[in-house]
Design an enzyme around this catalytic site. Structure first.
Site, PDB file in Angstrom:
ATOM      1  N   ASN A 159       0.837  -1.208   0.000  1.00 18.02           N
ATOM      2  CA  ASN A 159       0.000   0.000   0.000  1.00 18.02           C
ATOM      3  C   ASN A 159       0.869   1.254   0.000  1.00 18.02           C
ATOM      4  O   ASN A 159       1.797   1.371   0.804  1.00 18.02           O
ATOM      5  CB  ASN A 159      -0.909   0.001   1.223  1.00 18.02           C
ATOM      6  CG  ASN A 159      -1.980  -1.057   1.108  1.00 18.02           C
ATOM      7  OD1 ASN A 159      -2.942  -0.887   0.362  1.00 18.02           O
ATOM      8  ND2 ASN A 159      -1.802  -2.165   1.801  1.00 18.02           N
ATOM      9  N   ASP A 169      -6.671   1.142  -5.205  1.00 24.54           N
ATOM     10  CA  ASP A 169      -7.226   0.419  -4.060  1.00 24.54           C
ATOM     11  C   ASP A 169      -8.572   1.026  -3.659  1.00 24.54           C
ATOM     12  O   ASP A 169      -8.790   2.229  -3.816  1.00 24.54           O
ATOM     13  CB  ASP A 169      -6.226   0.536  -2.896  1.00 24.54           C
ATOM     14  CG  ASP A 169      -6.399  -0.570  -1.878  1.00 24.54           C
ATOM     15  OD1 ASP A 169      -7.364  -1.344  -1.968  1.00 24.54           O
ATOM     16  OD2 ASP A 169      -5.536  -0.661  -0.981  1.00 24.54           O
ATOM     17  N   GLU A 209     -11.739  -7.623  -2.876  1.00 28.99           N
ATOM     18  CA  GLU A 209     -11.432  -7.802  -1.453  1.00 28.99           C
ATOM     19  C   GLU A 209     -12.689  -8.163  -0.682  1.00 28.99           C
ATOM     20  O   GLU A 209     -13.802  -7.950  -1.170  1.00 28.99           O
ATOM     21  CB  GLU A 209     -10.914  -6.488  -0.864  1.00 28.99           C
ATOM     22  CG  GLU A 209      -9.625  -6.000  -1.457  1.00 28.99           C
ATOM     23  CD  GLU A 209      -9.164  -4.742  -0.712  1.00 28.99           C
ATOM     24  OE1 GLU A 209      -8.527  -4.905   0.325  1.00 28.99           O
ATOM     25  OE2 GLU A 209      -9.460  -3.634  -1.162  1.00 28.99           O
TER      26      GLU A 209
HETATM   27  P1  C2E Z   1      -6.569  -2.118   2.242  1.00 31.69           P
HETATM   28  O1  C2E Z   1      -5.264  -1.925   1.553  1.00 31.69           O
HETATM   29  O2  C2E Z   1      -7.784  -1.926   1.429  1.00 31.69           O
HETATM   30  O3  C2E Z   1      -6.485  -3.561   2.893  1.00 31.69           O
HETATM   31  C1  C2E Z   1      -7.590  -4.420   3.042  1.00 31.69           C
HETATM   32  C2  C2E Z   1      -8.101  -4.397   4.440  1.00 31.69           C
HETATM   33  O4  C2E Z   1      -9.237  -5.273   4.518  1.00 31.69           O
HETATM   34  C3  C2E Z   1      -7.112  -4.946   5.456  1.00 31.69           C
HETATM   35  O5  C2E Z   1      -7.346  -4.282   6.676  1.00 31.69           O
HETATM   36  C4  C2E Z   1      -7.544  -6.409   5.575  1.00 31.69           C
HETATM   37  O6  C2E Z   1      -7.154  -7.000   6.791  1.00 31.69           O
HETATM   38  C5  C2E Z   1      -9.041  -6.248   5.496  1.00 31.69           C
HETATM   39  N1  C2E Z   1      -9.684  -7.481   5.037  1.00 31.69           N
HETATM   40  C6  C2E Z   1      -9.151  -8.508   4.375  1.00 31.69           C
HETATM   41  N2  C2E Z   1     -10.061  -9.460   4.107  1.00 31.69           N
HETATM   42  C7  C2E Z   1     -11.219  -9.024   4.631  1.00 31.69           C
HETATM   43  C8  C2E Z   1     -12.558  -9.577   4.697  1.00 31.69           C
HETATM   44  O7  C2E Z   1     -12.854 -10.660   4.208  1.00 31.69           O
HETATM   45  N3  C2E Z   1     -13.496  -8.823   5.333  1.00 31.69           N
HETATM   46  C9  C2E Z   1     -13.200  -7.608   5.877  1.00 31.69           C
HETATM   47  N4  C2E Z   1     -14.169  -6.951   6.488  1.00 31.69           N
HETATM   48  N5  C2E Z   1     -11.964  -7.052   5.830  1.00 31.69           N
HETATM   49  C10 C2E Z   1     -10.992  -7.752   5.215  1.00 31.69           C
HETATM   50  P2  C2E Z   1      -6.147  -3.749   7.558  1.00 31.69           P
HETATM   51  O8  C2E Z   1      -5.011  -4.717   7.515  1.00 31.69           O
HETATM   52  O9  C2E Z   1      -6.705  -3.358   8.863  1.00 31.69           O
HETATM   53  O10 C2E Z   1      -5.686  -2.463   6.761  1.00 31.69           O
HETATM   54  C11 C2E Z   1      -6.542  -1.395   6.616  1.00 31.69           C
HETATM   55  C12 C2E Z   1      -5.981  -0.384   5.660  1.00 31.69           C
HETATM   56  O11 C2E Z   1      -4.796   0.201   6.194  1.00 31.69           O
HETATM   57  C13 C2E Z   1      -5.545  -0.977   4.332  1.00 31.69           C
HETATM   58  O12 C2E Z   1      -6.671  -1.133   3.512  1.00 31.69           O
HETATM   59  C14 C2E Z   1      -4.594   0.081   3.829  1.00 31.69           C
HETATM   60  O13 C2E Z   1      -5.282   1.162   3.237  1.00 31.69           O
HETATM   61  C15 C2E Z   1      -3.956   0.541   5.118  1.00 31.69           C
HETATM   62  N6  C2E Z   1      -2.651  -0.149   5.271  1.00 31.69           N
HETATM   63  C16 C2E Z   1      -2.389  -1.372   5.781  1.00 31.69           C
HETATM   64  N7  C2E Z   1      -1.069  -1.634   5.727  1.00 31.69           N
HETATM   65  C17 C2E Z   1      -0.499  -0.544   5.171  1.00 31.69           C
HETATM   66  C18 C2E Z   1       0.863  -0.193   4.851  1.00 31.69           C
HETATM   67  O14 C2E Z   1       1.811  -0.964   5.023  1.00 31.69           O
HETATM   68  N8  C2E Z   1       1.065   1.049   4.279  1.00 31.69           N
HETATM   69  C19 C2E Z   1       0.029   1.895   4.026  1.00 31.69           C
HETATM   70  N9  C2E Z   1       0.329   3.077   3.473  1.00 31.69           N
HETATM   71  N10 C2E Z   1      -1.240   1.603   4.316  1.00 31.69           N
HETATM   72  C20 C2E Z   1      -1.503   0.387   4.872  1.00 31.69           C
HETATM   73 MG    MG Z   2      -4.554  -2.416  -0.183  1.00 33.23          MG
HETATM   74 MG    MG Z   3      -8.551  -2.120  -0.220  1.00 34.71          MG
END
Ligand code: C2E
Ligand code: MG
Ligand code: MG
Length: 406
Positions: free
Chosen positions: A236, A298, A355
Protein backbone atom coordinates in the site's frame (compact mmCIF):
# COMPACT_ATOMS: atom_id res chain seq x y z
CA UNK A 1 37.08 -5.16 33.38
CA UNK A 2 40.02 -6.22 31.21
CA UNK A 3 38.36 -9.28 29.76
CA UNK A 4 35.22 -7.45 28.56
CA UNK A 5 34.58 -6.97 24.85
CA UNK A 6 32.23 -4.12 24.02
CA UNK A 7 30.62 -2.75 20.88
CA UNK A 8 29.60 0.92 20.68
CA UNK A 9 27.08 2.04 18.08
CA UNK A 10 26.95 5.84 18.00
CA UNK A 11 26.67 7.94 14.86
CA UNK A 12 28.26 11.10 16.25
CA UNK A 13 31.97 10.62 15.92
CA UNK A 14 32.82 12.92 18.81
CA UNK A 15 30.53 11.10 21.22
CA UNK A 16 31.77 7.78 19.89
CA UNK A 17 35.32 8.79 20.68
CA UNK A 18 34.33 10.06 24.14
CA UNK A 19 32.60 6.75 24.94
CA UNK A 20 35.60 4.81 23.70
CA UNK A 21 37.83 6.79 26.05
CA UNK A 22 35.42 6.26 28.96
CA UNK A 23 35.54 2.52 28.37
CA UNK A 24 39.33 2.63 28.32
CA UNK A 25 39.27 4.62 31.55
CA UNK A 26 37.12 1.83 33.02
CA UNK A 27 39.69 -0.77 32.00
CA UNK A 28 37.88 -2.00 28.88
CA UNK A 29 40.25 -2.13 25.93
CA UNK A 30 38.67 -4.63 23.56
CA UNK A 31 36.27 -2.19 21.91
CA UNK A 32 34.50 -2.30 18.54
CA UNK A 33 33.18 1.04 17.34
CA UNK A 34 30.57 1.69 14.67
CA UNK A 35 28.85 4.79 13.36
CA UNK A 36 26.09 2.87 11.58
CA UNK A 37 24.19 -0.40 11.88
CA UNK A 38 25.88 -1.72 8.74
CA UNK A 39 29.36 -1.01 10.07
CA UNK A 40 28.38 -2.62 13.40
CA UNK A 41 27.27 -5.78 11.60
CA UNK A 42 30.48 -5.90 9.55
CA UNK A 43 32.58 -5.35 12.62
CA UNK A 44 30.78 -8.13 14.51
CA UNK A 45 31.17 -10.44 11.52
CA UNK A 46 34.91 -9.74 11.50
CA UNK A 47 35.68 -9.71 15.20
CA UNK A 48 32.99 -11.93 16.63
CA UNK A 49 30.65 -11.84 19.57
CA UNK A 50 30.79 -9.08 22.20
CA UNK A 51 29.79 -9.17 25.86
CA UNK A 52 28.03 -5.83 25.84
CA UNK A 53 26.60 -3.67 23.07
CA UNK A 54 26.16 0.02 23.83
CA UNK A 55 23.55 1.16 21.42
CA UNK A 56 22.44 4.65 20.50
CA UNK A 57 18.75 4.82 19.63
CA UNK A 58 18.79 7.93 17.45
CA UNK A 59 20.85 7.28 14.37
CA UNK A 60 21.04 9.26 11.20
CA UNK A 61 18.54 7.75 8.78
CA UNK A 62 17.59 4.75 10.91
CA UNK A 63 17.34 3.63 14.51
CA UNK A 64 19.29 1.42 16.88
CA UNK A 65 16.37 -0.99 17.20
CA UNK A 66 17.53 -2.66 14.01
CA UNK A 67 20.83 -3.53 15.67
CA UNK A 68 19.12 -4.60 18.90
CA UNK A 69 16.97 -7.08 16.98
CA UNK A 70 19.99 -8.26 14.99
CA UNK A 71 22.03 -8.80 18.17
CA UNK A 72 19.22 -10.79 19.74
CA UNK A 73 18.59 -12.94 16.69
CA UNK A 74 22.25 -13.58 15.88
CA UNK A 75 23.35 -14.07 19.49
CA UNK A 76 26.31 -11.76 18.81
CA UNK A 77 25.87 -9.92 22.13
CA UNK A 78 24.46 -11.00 25.43
CA UNK A 79 23.92 -7.70 27.20
CA UNK A 80 22.80 -4.30 26.17
CA UNK A 81 23.20 -0.74 27.34
CA UNK A 82 20.87 1.77 25.72
CA UNK A 83 22.22 5.19 24.99
CA UNK A 84 19.59 7.81 24.45
CA UNK A 85 18.09 11.14 25.23
CA UNK A 86 14.64 9.88 24.27
CA UNK A 87 11.63 10.20 26.51
CA UNK A 88 11.24 7.77 29.36
CA UNK A 89 8.24 6.04 27.77
CA UNK A 90 10.25 5.30 24.65
CA UNK A 91 13.26 3.98 26.58
CA UNK A 92 10.93 1.81 28.68
CA UNK A 93 9.36 0.36 25.55
CA UNK A 94 12.75 -0.30 23.96
CA UNK A 95 13.89 -1.96 27.20
CA UNK A 96 10.82 -4.17 27.23
CA UNK A 97 11.37 -5.10 23.60
CA UNK A 98 15.05 -5.97 24.18
CA UNK A 99 14.13 -8.19 27.14
CA UNK A 100 11.37 -9.80 25.13
CA UNK A 101 13.93 -10.59 22.43
CA UNK A 102 16.10 -12.28 25.05
CA UNK A 103 18.81 -9.66 25.60
CA UNK A 104 19.98 -8.85 29.09
CA UNK A 105 19.40 -5.16 29.56
CA UNK A 106 21.95 -3.60 31.87
CA UNK A 107 20.32 -0.20 31.72
CA UNK A 108 20.19 3.13 30.02
CA UNK A 109 22.69 5.93 29.90
CA UNK A 110 21.28 9.36 29.28
CA UNK A 111 23.21 11.40 26.76
CA UNK A 112 25.74 12.88 27.18
CA UNK A 113 27.11 9.78 28.86
CA UNK A 114 29.24 10.05 31.99
CA UNK A 115 32.07 7.72 32.91
CA UNK A 116 30.48 7.11 36.33
CA UNK A 117 27.14 6.02 34.81
CA UNK A 118 28.95 3.71 32.45
CA UNK A 119 31.03 2.27 35.27
CA UNK A 120 27.90 1.44 37.26
CA UNK A 121 26.40 -0.53 34.35
CA UNK A 122 29.66 -2.29 33.47
CA UNK A 123 29.87 -3.47 37.08
CA UNK A 124 26.34 -4.82 36.82
CA UNK A 125 27.47 -7.09 34.00
CA UNK A 126 29.69 -8.88 36.49
CA UNK A 127 26.85 -9.62 38.89
CA UNK A 128 25.15 -12.77 37.67
CA UNK A 129 21.44 -12.48 37.20
CA UNK A 130 21.45 -8.78 37.81
CA UNK A 131 19.39 -6.76 35.46
CA UNK A 132 18.23 -3.23 35.84
CA UNK A 133 14.57 -3.46 36.46
CA UNK A 134 12.75 -1.07 34.24
CA UNK A 135 9.11 -1.36 35.21
CA UNK A 136 6.98 -2.78 32.41
CA UNK A 137 5.62 0.15 30.47
CA UNK A 138 2.07 0.88 31.34
CA UNK A 139 1.35 2.72 28.12
CA UNK A 140 -2.24 2.97 27.12
CA UNK A 141 -3.51 4.53 23.92
CA UNK A 142 -3.57 8.02 25.44
CA UNK A 143 0.08 7.76 26.37
CA UNK A 144 0.88 6.64 22.84
CA UNK A 145 -0.83 9.77 21.61
CA UNK A 146 1.65 11.91 23.49
CA UNK A 147 4.68 10.39 21.75
CA UNK A 148 6.58 12.89 19.65
CA UNK A 149 7.23 12.16 15.98
CA UNK A 150 10.89 11.38 16.63
CA UNK A 151 10.01 8.98 19.47
CA UNK A 152 7.43 7.32 17.28
CA UNK A 153 9.96 6.96 14.48
CA UNK A 154 12.11 4.96 16.87
CA UNK A 155 9.42 2.28 17.00
CA UNK A 156 9.89 1.48 13.31
CA UNK A 157 11.29 -1.99 13.83
CA UNK A 158 8.04 -2.89 15.61
CA UNK A 159 6.05 -2.19 12.46
CA UNK A 160 5.84 -5.61 10.93
CA UNK A 161 4.20 -6.67 7.69
CA UNK A 162 1.55 -9.35 7.80
CA UNK A 163 0.48 -10.89 4.52
CA UNK A 164 -2.90 -11.75 3.09
CA UNK A 165 -3.00 -14.13 0.10
CA UNK A 166 -4.70 -13.25 -3.16
CA UNK A 167 -5.91 -16.28 -5.07
CA UNK A 168 -7.33 -17.06 -8.48
CA UNK A 169 -10.75 -18.63 -8.68
CA UNK A 170 -9.18 -22.06 -9.22
CA UNK A 171 -7.30 -21.67 -5.94
CA UNK A 172 -3.84 -20.84 -7.30
CA UNK A 173 -1.96 -18.22 -5.30
CA UNK A 174 -1.57 -14.98 -7.22
CA UNK A 175 0.47 -13.18 -4.58
CA UNK A 176 0.05 -11.48 -1.22
CA UNK A 177 -0.79 -8.03 0.07
CA UNK A 178 1.44 -6.64 2.81
CA UNK A 179 -0.63 -5.18 5.65
CA UNK A 180 1.26 -3.62 8.49
CA UNK A 181 0.80 -4.39 12.19
CA UNK A 182 2.46 -2.72 15.16
CA UNK A 183 3.99 -5.27 17.53
CA UNK A 184 3.83 -3.02 20.56
CA UNK A 185 5.87 -4.38 23.47
CA UNK A 186 3.16 -3.79 26.04
CA UNK A 187 -0.04 -3.26 24.07
CA UNK A 188 0.33 -6.27 21.81
CA UNK A 189 -0.65 -6.35 18.18
CA UNK A 190 -2.14 -3.09 16.90
CA UNK A 191 -3.99 -2.82 13.59
CA UNK A 192 -3.74 0.13 11.17
CA UNK A 193 -7.10 1.45 12.35
CA UNK A 194 -5.67 1.75 15.87
CA UNK A 195 -2.38 3.45 15.13
CA UNK A 196 -2.55 5.06 11.68
CA UNK A 197 -4.08 8.31 12.98
CA UNK A 198 -1.01 8.68 15.16
CA UNK A 199 1.37 7.82 12.34
CA UNK A 200 -0.34 10.17 9.93
CA UNK A 201 -0.32 13.04 12.39
CA UNK A 202 3.41 12.51 12.92
CA UNK A 203 3.98 12.55 9.15
CA UNK A 204 5.40 9.03 9.25
CA UNK A 205 3.08 7.19 6.87
CA UNK A 206 5.65 7.46 4.08
CA UNK A 207 8.44 6.13 6.24
CA UNK A 208 6.22 3.27 7.43
CA UNK A 209 5.29 2.40 3.86
CA UNK A 210 8.93 2.26 2.72
CA UNK A 211 9.66 0.02 5.67
CA UNK A 212 6.83 -2.33 4.69
CA UNK A 213 7.93 -2.29 1.03
CA UNK A 214 11.38 -3.38 2.15
CA UNK A 215 9.97 -6.27 4.21
CA UNK A 216 7.63 -7.39 1.42
CA UNK A 217 10.40 -7.43 -1.19
CA UNK A 218 12.58 -9.31 1.30
CA UNK A 219 9.86 -11.94 1.59
CA UNK A 220 9.49 -12.16 -2.18
CA UNK A 221 13.25 -12.66 -2.57
CA UNK A 222 13.46 -15.30 0.12
CA UNK A 223 10.55 -17.26 -1.39
CA UNK A 224 12.48 -17.20 -4.65
CA UNK A 225 15.53 -18.58 -2.87
CA UNK A 226 13.44 -21.42 -1.49
CA UNK A 227 11.26 -22.19 -4.49
CA UNK A 228 12.94 -20.63 -7.50
CA UNK A 229 10.04 -18.23 -8.06
CA UNK A 230 9.69 -14.79 -6.48
CA UNK A 231 6.37 -14.29 -4.69
CA UNK A 232 4.35 -11.39 -6.15
CA UNK A 233 3.74 -8.81 -3.42
CA UNK A 234 1.40 -5.84 -3.21
CA UNK A 235 2.26 -2.89 -1.00
CA UNK A 236 0.00 0.00 0.00
CA UNK A 237 1.34 3.40 -0.99
CA UNK A 238 -0.16 6.62 0.36
CA UNK A 239 -0.85 8.92 -2.62
CA UNK A 240 1.31 11.75 -1.28
CA UNK A 241 4.36 9.49 -1.64
CA UNK A 242 3.90 9.64 -5.41
CA UNK A 243 4.58 13.37 -5.20
CA UNK A 244 8.08 12.79 -3.85
CA UNK A 245 10.68 13.40 -6.51
CA UNK A 246 12.66 10.32 -5.61
CA UNK A 247 9.65 7.99 -5.41
CA UNK A 248 10.38 5.90 -8.52
CA UNK A 249 14.17 5.77 -7.97
CA UNK A 250 13.59 4.57 -4.40
CA UNK A 251 11.26 1.81 -5.56
CA UNK A 252 13.86 0.74 -8.13
CA UNK A 253 16.57 0.86 -5.47
CA UNK A 254 14.48 -1.38 -3.20
CA UNK A 255 13.92 -3.87 -6.02
CA UNK A 256 17.64 -3.91 -6.75
CA UNK A 257 18.50 -4.32 -3.08
CA UNK A 258 16.46 -7.53 -2.93
CA UNK A 259 17.30 -8.67 -6.44
CA UNK A 260 13.69 -9.23 -7.49
CA UNK A 261 12.20 -8.19 -10.84
CA UNK A 262 9.83 -5.22 -10.98
CA UNK A 263 7.11 -7.55 -12.23
CA UNK A 264 6.64 -9.02 -8.73
CA UNK A 265 5.60 -5.68 -7.26
CA UNK A 266 2.15 -4.15 -7.21
CA UNK A 267 1.78 -0.67 -5.75
CA UNK A 268 -1.70 -0.22 -4.32
CA UNK A 269 -2.70 3.41 -4.24
CA UNK A 270 -5.82 4.31 -2.39
CA UNK A 271 -8.28 6.47 -4.24
CA UNK A 272 -8.17 10.10 -3.35
CA UNK A 273 -9.08 13.40 -4.93
CA UNK A 274 -6.22 15.44 -3.62
CA UNK A 275 -3.26 13.99 -5.42
CA UNK A 276 -2.47 15.83 -8.61
CA UNK A 277 0.70 14.61 -10.25
CA UNK A 278 2.76 16.86 -12.48
CA UNK A 279 4.37 15.67 -15.72
CA UNK A 280 7.59 14.52 -14.10
CA UNK A 281 5.81 12.53 -11.41
CA UNK A 282 3.58 10.92 -13.99
CA UNK A 283 6.63 10.10 -16.08
CA UNK A 284 8.27 8.44 -13.05
CA UNK A 285 5.18 6.28 -12.52
CA UNK A 286 5.16 5.35 -16.18
CA UNK A 287 8.79 4.40 -15.87
CA UNK A 288 7.87 1.95 -13.09
CA UNK A 289 5.04 0.56 -15.18
CA UNK A 290 7.39 0.09 -18.15
CA UNK A 291 9.79 -1.76 -15.89
CA UNK A 292 6.93 -4.10 -15.05
CA UNK A 293 5.52 -2.87 -11.70
CA UNK A 294 1.77 -3.12 -11.46
CA UNK A 295 -0.19 -0.11 -10.31
CA UNK A 296 -3.45 -0.79 -8.52
CA UNK A 297 -6.25 1.55 -7.56
CA UNK A 298 -7.23 0.42 -4.06
CA UNK A 299 -10.76 0.66 -2.69
CA UNK A 300 -12.05 1.63 -6.10
CA UNK A 301 -15.29 3.57 -6.01
CA UNK A 302 -14.89 4.98 -2.50
CA UNK A 303 -12.71 8.03 -3.15
CA UNK A 304 -14.90 10.11 -5.39
CA UNK A 305 -12.49 10.60 -8.28
CA UNK A 306 -12.56 7.11 -9.64
CA UNK A 307 -13.03 7.23 -13.40
CA UNK A 308 -11.05 10.42 -13.90
CA UNK A 309 -8.09 8.90 -12.11
CA UNK A 310 -8.32 5.68 -14.05
CA UNK A 311 -7.90 7.69 -17.22
CA UNK A 312 -5.15 9.95 -15.88
CA UNK A 313 -2.81 7.45 -14.30
CA UNK A 314 -1.25 4.29 -15.73
CA UNK A 315 -3.17 1.87 -13.54
CA UNK A 316 -3.15 -1.82 -14.39
CA UNK A 317 -5.42 -3.16 -11.67
CA UNK A 318 -8.56 -2.21 -9.86
CA UNK A 319 -9.37 -3.41 -6.34
CA UNK A 320 -12.94 -3.59 -5.22
CA UNK A 321 -13.36 -2.89 -1.51
CA UNK A 322 -14.91 -5.16 1.11
CA UNK A 323 -17.91 -2.85 1.45
CA UNK A 324 -19.13 -3.81 -2.04
CA UNK A 325 -18.31 -7.47 -1.87
CA UNK A 326 -19.16 -8.54 1.68
CA UNK A 327 -22.60 -10.08 1.57
CA UNK A 328 -23.03 -9.77 -2.19
CA UNK A 329 -24.08 -13.41 -2.25
CA UNK A 330 -27.30 -12.29 -0.51
CA UNK A 331 -27.64 -8.76 -1.81
CA UNK A 332 -28.42 -8.29 -5.51
CA UNK A 333 -27.64 -4.56 -5.38
CA UNK A 334 -24.10 -5.20 -4.22
CA UNK A 335 -23.72 -7.85 -6.89
CA UNK A 336 -24.83 -5.25 -9.48
CA UNK A 337 -22.20 -2.76 -8.27
CA UNK A 338 -19.49 -5.41 -8.44
CA UNK A 339 -20.65 -6.52 -11.90
CA UNK A 340 -20.57 -2.90 -13.14
CA UNK A 341 -17.08 -2.30 -11.80
CA UNK A 342 -15.85 -5.51 -13.35
CA UNK A 343 -17.28 -4.59 -16.69
CA UNK A 344 -15.58 -1.17 -16.54
CA UNK A 345 -12.29 -2.87 -15.69
CA UNK A 346 -12.61 -5.30 -18.58
CA UNK A 347 -13.30 -2.50 -21.05
CA UNK A 348 -10.27 -0.61 -19.76
CA UNK A 349 -8.15 -3.74 -19.89
CA UNK A 350 -7.50 -3.76 -16.15
CA UNK A 351 -7.11 -6.74 -13.85
CA UNK A 352 -9.59 -6.95 -10.99
CA UNK A 353 -8.94 -8.03 -7.42
CA UNK A 354 -11.96 -8.38 -5.18
CA UNK A 355 -11.43 -7.80 -1.45
CA UNK A 356 -13.65 -8.84 1.44
CA UNK A 357 -14.69 -12.32 0.30
CA UNK A 358 -15.97 -13.49 3.66
CA UNK A 359 -18.29 -16.38 2.84
CA UNK A 360 -18.75 -19.20 0.39
CA UNK A 361 -21.84 -17.41 -0.95
CA UNK A 362 -19.75 -14.33 -1.79
CA UNK A 363 -17.25 -16.53 -3.54
CA UNK A 364 -19.86 -18.35 -5.56
CA UNK A 365 -21.53 -15.08 -6.56
CA UNK A 366 -18.16 -13.94 -7.91
CA UNK A 367 -17.96 -17.11 -9.96
CA UNK A 368 -21.03 -15.94 -11.86
CA UNK A 369 -19.43 -12.53 -12.47
CA UNK A 370 -16.22 -13.47 -14.22
CA UNK A 371 -14.09 -15.23 -11.61
CA UNK A 372 -11.77 -12.37 -10.55
CA UNK A 373 -8.73 -12.69 -8.28
CA UNK A 374 -9.97 -12.76 -4.69
CA UNK A 375 -8.84 -11.78 -1.24
CA UNK A 376 -10.77 -12.15 1.99
CA UNK A 377 -11.26 -13.87 5.31
CA UNK A 378 -12.93 -16.84 3.58
CA UNK A 379 -9.64 -17.53 1.85
CA UNK A 380 -7.19 -16.46 4.55
CA UNK A 381 -6.73 -13.67 7.06
CA UNK A 382 -3.61 -11.50 7.05
CA UNK A 383 -0.89 -13.47 8.83
CA UNK A 384 2.75 -13.20 9.88
CA UNK A 385 5.43 -14.29 7.44
CA UNK A 386 6.16 -17.63 9.13
CA UNK A 387 2.49 -18.58 9.07
CA UNK A 388 2.18 -17.52 5.44
CA UNK A 389 5.04 -19.81 4.46
CA UNK A 390 3.21 -22.76 6.08
CA UNK A 391 -0.04 -21.66 4.41
CA UNK A 392 1.60 -21.61 0.99
CA UNK A 393 3.01 -25.11 1.46
CA UNK A 394 -0.40 -26.42 2.59
CA UNK A 395 -2.21 -24.64 -0.28
CA UNK A 396 0.14 -26.04 -2.88
CA UNK A 397 -1.07 -29.47 -1.91
CA UNK A 398 -4.75 -28.65 -2.10
CA UNK A 399 -7.26 -27.43 -4.64
CA UNK A 400 -10.15 -25.03 -4.77
CA UNK A 401 -12.33 -26.88 -2.26
CA UNK A 402 -9.74 -26.21 0.42
CA UNK A 403 -10.26 -22.46 0.17
CA UNK A 404 -12.70 -22.30 3.02
CA UNK A 405 -10.61 -24.43 5.28
CA UNK A 406 -8.10 -21.64 6.11
P1 C2E B 1 -6.57 -2.12 2.24
O1 C2E B 1 -5.26 -1.92 1.55
O2 C2E B 1 -7.78 -1.93 1.43
O3 C2E B 1 -6.49 -3.56 2.89
C1 C2E B 1 -7.59 -4.42 3.04
C2 C2E B 1 -8.10 -4.40 4.44
O4 C2E B 1 -9.24 -5.27 4.52
C3 C2E B 1 -7.11 -4.95 5.46
O5 C2E B 1 -7.35 -4.28 6.68
C4 C2E B 1 -7.54 -6.41 5.58
O6 C2E B 1 -7.15 -7.00 6.79
C5 C2E B 1 -9.04 -6.25 5.50
N1 C2E B 1 -9.68 -7.48 5.04
C6 C2E B 1 -9.15 -8.51 4.37
N2 C2E B 1 -10.06 -9.46 4.11
C7 C2E B 1 -11.22 -9.02 4.63
C8 C2E B 1 -12.56 -9.58 4.70
O7 C2E B 1 -12.85 -10.66 4.21
N3 C2E B 1 -13.50 -8.82 5.33
C9 C2E B 1 -13.20 -7.61 5.88
N4 C2E B 1 -14.17 -6.95 6.49
N5 C2E B 1 -11.96 -7.05 5.83
C10 C2E B 1 -10.99 -7.75 5.22
P2 C2E B 1 -6.15 -3.75 7.56
O8 C2E B 1 -5.01 -4.72 7.52
O9 C2E B 1 -6.70 -3.36 8.86
O10 C2E B 1 -5.69 -2.46 6.76
C11 C2E B 1 -6.54 -1.40 6.62
C12 C2E B 1 -5.98 -0.38 5.66
O11 C2E B 1 -4.80 0.20 6.19
C13 C2E B 1 -5.54 -0.98 4.33
O12 C2E B 1 -6.67 -1.13 3.51
C14 C2E B 1 -4.59 0.08 3.83
O13 C2E B 1 -5.28 1.16 3.24
C15 C2E B 1 -3.96 0.54 5.12
N6 C2E B 1 -2.65 -0.15 5.27
C16 C2E B 1 -2.39 -1.37 5.78
N7 C2E B 1 -1.07 -1.63 5.73
C17 C2E B 1 -0.50 -0.54 5.17
C18 C2E B 1 0.86 -0.19 4.85
O14 C2E B 1 1.81 -0.96 5.02
N8 C2E B 1 1.07 1.05 4.28
C19 C2E B 1 0.03 1.90 4.03
N9 C2E B 1 0.33 3.08 3.47
N10 C2E B 1 -1.24 1.60 4.32
C20 C2E B 1 -1.50 0.39 4.87
MG1 MG C 1 -4.55 -2.42 -0.18
MG1 MG D 1 -8.55 -2.12 -0.22
Amino acid sequence: MHELKVLILEDHSFQLMALHQMLNANGVFDVLTAESVDVARQSLARRGRVDIAICDLHLDGCDGLELIRYLAESGLASSLIILSSAERAVIDSVGALARQLGLRLLGCVQKPASSAALHRLLTLYKEPGSQVVIPPPSVDMTELLTLSASSLALCKSQWVAHYQPKVCFDGRIRGVEALVRWYHPSMGLLSPAQFFPLIERAGLLGSLSWHVLDQALGLSASVRLASGQALPVAVNIPPHLLLQEDFAPRVIQALEKHGVPATVLTLEIIETQDCQLDDRQLEALLHLRILGCQLSIDDFGTGGSNLQRLLDLPFSELKLPSEFVRGMGQDGRKAAVVAGAMMTARRLDLRVVVEGVETRDDLLALGDLGRPVMQGYYIARPMPESELRRWIVAREQGGFEQLGAA
